[in-house]
Design a protein around this motif. Sequence first.
Motif, PDB file in Angstrom:
ATOM      1  N   ALA A 140       2.035 -24.421  27.595  1.00 57.92           N
ATOM      2  CA  ALA A 140       2.481 -25.505  27.917  1.00 57.92           C
ATOM      3  C   ALA A 140       2.411 -25.463  29.997  1.00 57.92           C
ATOM      4  CB  ALA A 140       3.179 -26.346  27.764  1.00 57.92           C
ATOM      5  N   THR A 141       2.574 -24.186  30.215  1.00 60.14           N
ATOM      6  CA  THR A 141       2.022 -24.452  32.097  1.00 60.14           C
ATOM      7  C   THR A 141       1.603 -23.273  32.537  1.00 60.14           C
ATOM      8  OG1 THR A 141       3.856 -22.269  31.872  1.00 60.14           O
ATOM      9  CG2 THR A 141       4.970 -24.987  32.074  1.00 60.14           C
ATOM     10  N   VAL A 142       0.334 -23.004  31.424  1.00 53.27           N
ATOM     11  CA  VAL A 142      -0.280 -22.202  31.295  1.00 53.27           C
ATOM     12  C   VAL A 142      -1.651 -22.858  32.752  1.00 53.27           C
ATOM     13  CG1 VAL A 142      -2.459 -22.167  30.037  1.00 53.27           C
ATOM     14  CG2 VAL A 142      -1.853 -20.038  30.497  1.00 53.27           C
ATOM     15  N   THR A 143      -1.454 -23.702  32.891  1.00 55.56           N
ATOM     16  CA  THR A 143      -2.587 -24.321  33.925  1.00 55.56           C
ATOM     17  C   THR A 143      -1.827 -25.204  35.456  1.00 55.56           C
ATOM     18  OG1 THR A 143      -1.740 -27.008  32.768  1.00 55.56           O
ATOM     19  CG2 THR A 143      -4.078 -26.367  31.819  1.00 55.56           C
ATOM     20  N   ASP A 144      -0.583 -24.254  35.084  1.00 54.32           N
ATOM     21  CA  ASP A 144       0.044 -24.703  36.744  1.00 54.32           C
ATOM     22  C   ASP A 144      -0.042 -23.848  37.636  1.00 54.32           C
ATOM     23  OD1 ASP A 144       1.540 -26.544  35.087  1.00 54.32           O
ATOM     24  OD2 ASP A 144       3.265 -25.727  34.754  1.00 54.32           O
ATOM     25  N   HIS A 145      -0.825 -23.027  36.712  1.00 54.98           N
ATOM     26  CA  HIS A 145      -1.292 -21.591  37.863  1.00 54.98           C
ATOM     27  C   HIS A 145      -2.956 -21.210  38.081  1.00 54.98           C
ATOM     28  CE1 HIS A 145       1.942 -20.237  36.704  1.00 54.98           C
ATOM     29  NE2 HIS A 145       2.041 -20.442  35.627  1.00 54.98           N
ATOM     30  N   GLU A 146      -3.210 -20.595  39.078  1.00 54.14           N
ATOM     31  CA  GLU A 146      -4.708 -20.706  39.843  1.00 54.14           C
ATOM     32  C   GLU A 146      -5.506 -19.731  38.513  1.00 54.14           C
ATOM     33  OE1 GLU A 146      -5.050 -20.048  44.041  1.00 54.14           O
ATOM     34  OE2 GLU A 146      -2.922 -20.840  44.561  1.00 54.14           O
ATOM     35  N   THR A 147      -5.930 -19.677  38.691  1.00 54.76           N
ATOM     36  CA  THR A 147      -7.485 -19.351  37.996  1.00 54.76           C
ATOM     37  C   THR A 147      -7.126 -17.683  39.265  1.00 54.76           C
ATOM     38  OG1 THR A 147      -8.253 -20.938  36.480  1.00 54.76           O
ATOM     39  CG2 THR A 147      -9.593 -18.101  36.759  1.00 54.76           C
ATOM     40  N   VAL A 148      -7.326 -16.396  38.512  1.00 50.17           N
ATOM     41  CA  VAL A 148      -7.891 -14.694  39.512  1.00 50.17           C
ATOM     42  C   VAL A 148      -8.970 -14.494  38.610  1.00 50.17           C
ATOM     43  CG1 VAL A 148      -6.813 -12.783  39.750  1.00 50.17           C
ATOM     44  CG2 VAL A 148      -5.150 -14.857  39.330  1.00 50.17           C
ATOM     45  N   ASP A 149      -9.879 -14.465  39.260  1.00 49.85           N
ATOM     46  CA  ASP A 149     -10.889 -13.589  39.571  1.00 49.85           C
ATOM     47  C   ASP A 149     -11.265 -11.930  40.046  1.00 49.85           C
ATOM     48  OD1 ASP A 149     -13.858 -12.166  38.481  1.00 49.85           O
ATOM     49  OD2 ASP A 149     -14.763 -13.654  40.488  1.00 49.85           O
ATOM     50  N   PRO A 150     -10.556 -10.901  38.459  1.00 45.74           N
ATOM     51  CA  PRO A 150     -10.468  -9.045  39.709  1.00 45.74           C
ATOM     52  C   PRO A 150     -11.561  -9.079  40.168  1.00 45.74           C
ATOM     53  CG  PRO A 150     -10.783  -9.624  36.666  1.00 45.74           C
ATOM     54  CD  PRO A 150     -11.073 -11.050  37.613  1.00 45.74           C
ATOM     55  N   LEU A 151     -12.863  -9.531  40.206  1.00 48.23           N
ATOM     56  CA  LEU A 151     -14.222  -9.405  41.362  1.00 48.23           C
ATOM     57  C   LEU A 151     -13.594  -9.852  42.805  1.00 48.23           C
ATOM     58  CD1 LEU A 151     -16.892  -8.941  38.597  1.00 48.23           C
ATOM     59  CD2 LEU A 151     -15.705  -7.153  39.772  1.00 48.23           C
ATOM     60  N   GLY A 152     -13.335 -10.542  42.416  1.00 49.64           N
ATOM     61  CA  GLY A 152     -12.793 -11.263  43.666  1.00 49.64           C
ATOM     62  C   GLY A 152     -13.503 -12.391  44.185  1.00 49.64           C
ATOM     63  N   ALA A 153     -14.697 -13.322  43.147  1.00 47.96           N
ATOM     64  CA  ALA A 153     -15.624 -14.448  43.624  1.00 47.96           C
ATOM     65  C   ALA A 153     -14.830 -15.748  43.588  1.00 47.96           C
ATOM     66  CB  ALA A 153     -16.305 -14.007  42.519  1.00 47.96           C
ATOM     67  N   PRO A 154     -14.915 -16.853  43.898  1.00 50.39           N
ATOM     68  CA  PRO A 154     -14.570 -17.506  44.145  1.00 50.39           C
ATOM     69  C   PRO A 154     -14.572 -18.768  43.202  1.00 50.39           C
ATOM     70  CG  PRO A 154     -16.390 -17.847  45.963  1.00 50.39           C
ATOM     71  CD  PRO A 154     -15.840 -16.961  45.018  1.00 50.39           C
ATOM     72  N   TYR A 155     -14.023 -19.490  42.056  1.00 48.56           N
ATOM     73  CA  TYR A 155     -14.850 -20.097  40.807  1.00 48.56           C
ATOM     74  C   TYR A 155     -15.547 -21.328  41.819  1.00 48.56           C
ATOM     75  CZ  TYR A 155     -13.289 -17.075  37.427  1.00 48.56           C
ATOM     76  OH  TYR A 155     -12.991 -15.597  36.703  1.00 48.56           O
ATOM     77  N   ALA A 156     -16.406 -22.430  41.018  1.00 49.66           N
ATOM     78  CA  ALA A 156     -16.457 -23.784  41.797  1.00 49.66           C
ATOM     79  C   ALA A 156     -15.985 -24.638  41.308  1.00 49.66           C
ATOM     80  CB  ALA A 156     -18.122 -23.585  40.796  1.00 49.66           C
TER      81      ALA A 156
END
Length: 138
Positions: free
Chosen positions: A122-138
């Motif tokens: 239930a709290t998984v969406t409370d965290h930012e997405t982390v990209d291991p390659l460093g590319a920002p998400y749109a």
Amino acid sequence: MDTALRTTAEYLKTRKQFGVTLNKFQALTFRAADMYVSLELARSTTLWASMVQEAGGDVVSAADRARLQTSRAGRHIGKEAIQLHGGIGVTAEYSVGHYTSRLTAIDHLLGDGDWAADRLAATVTDHETVDPLGAPYA
């Protein structure tokens, strides 16, 4: 869990099949090793959760993670202990069945792993997405 593992390891060292002790069979030894890994993972996760509390971190999430891992380890160790003991593992007079029943009762009493997993999910969406390659998400 520790007692079930120790009882199983001792059984594998003493019970003979085909003229050799069961601990000489590689597959059984691997299963006992997996039980040990489950136990140590549960211990280390619980220790980590207590350190989170001391550090003033998110105690609820840490407790849920420890509860989930302990639940999974208890089920795994109990089931494997019964399997590795064979038919005697399920008899009412033998200790391994009692250990497994007790682990199951404690698991349900304190909130089982499914309950903890639901709370964590239930709290998984409370965290930012982390990209291991460093590319920002749109």
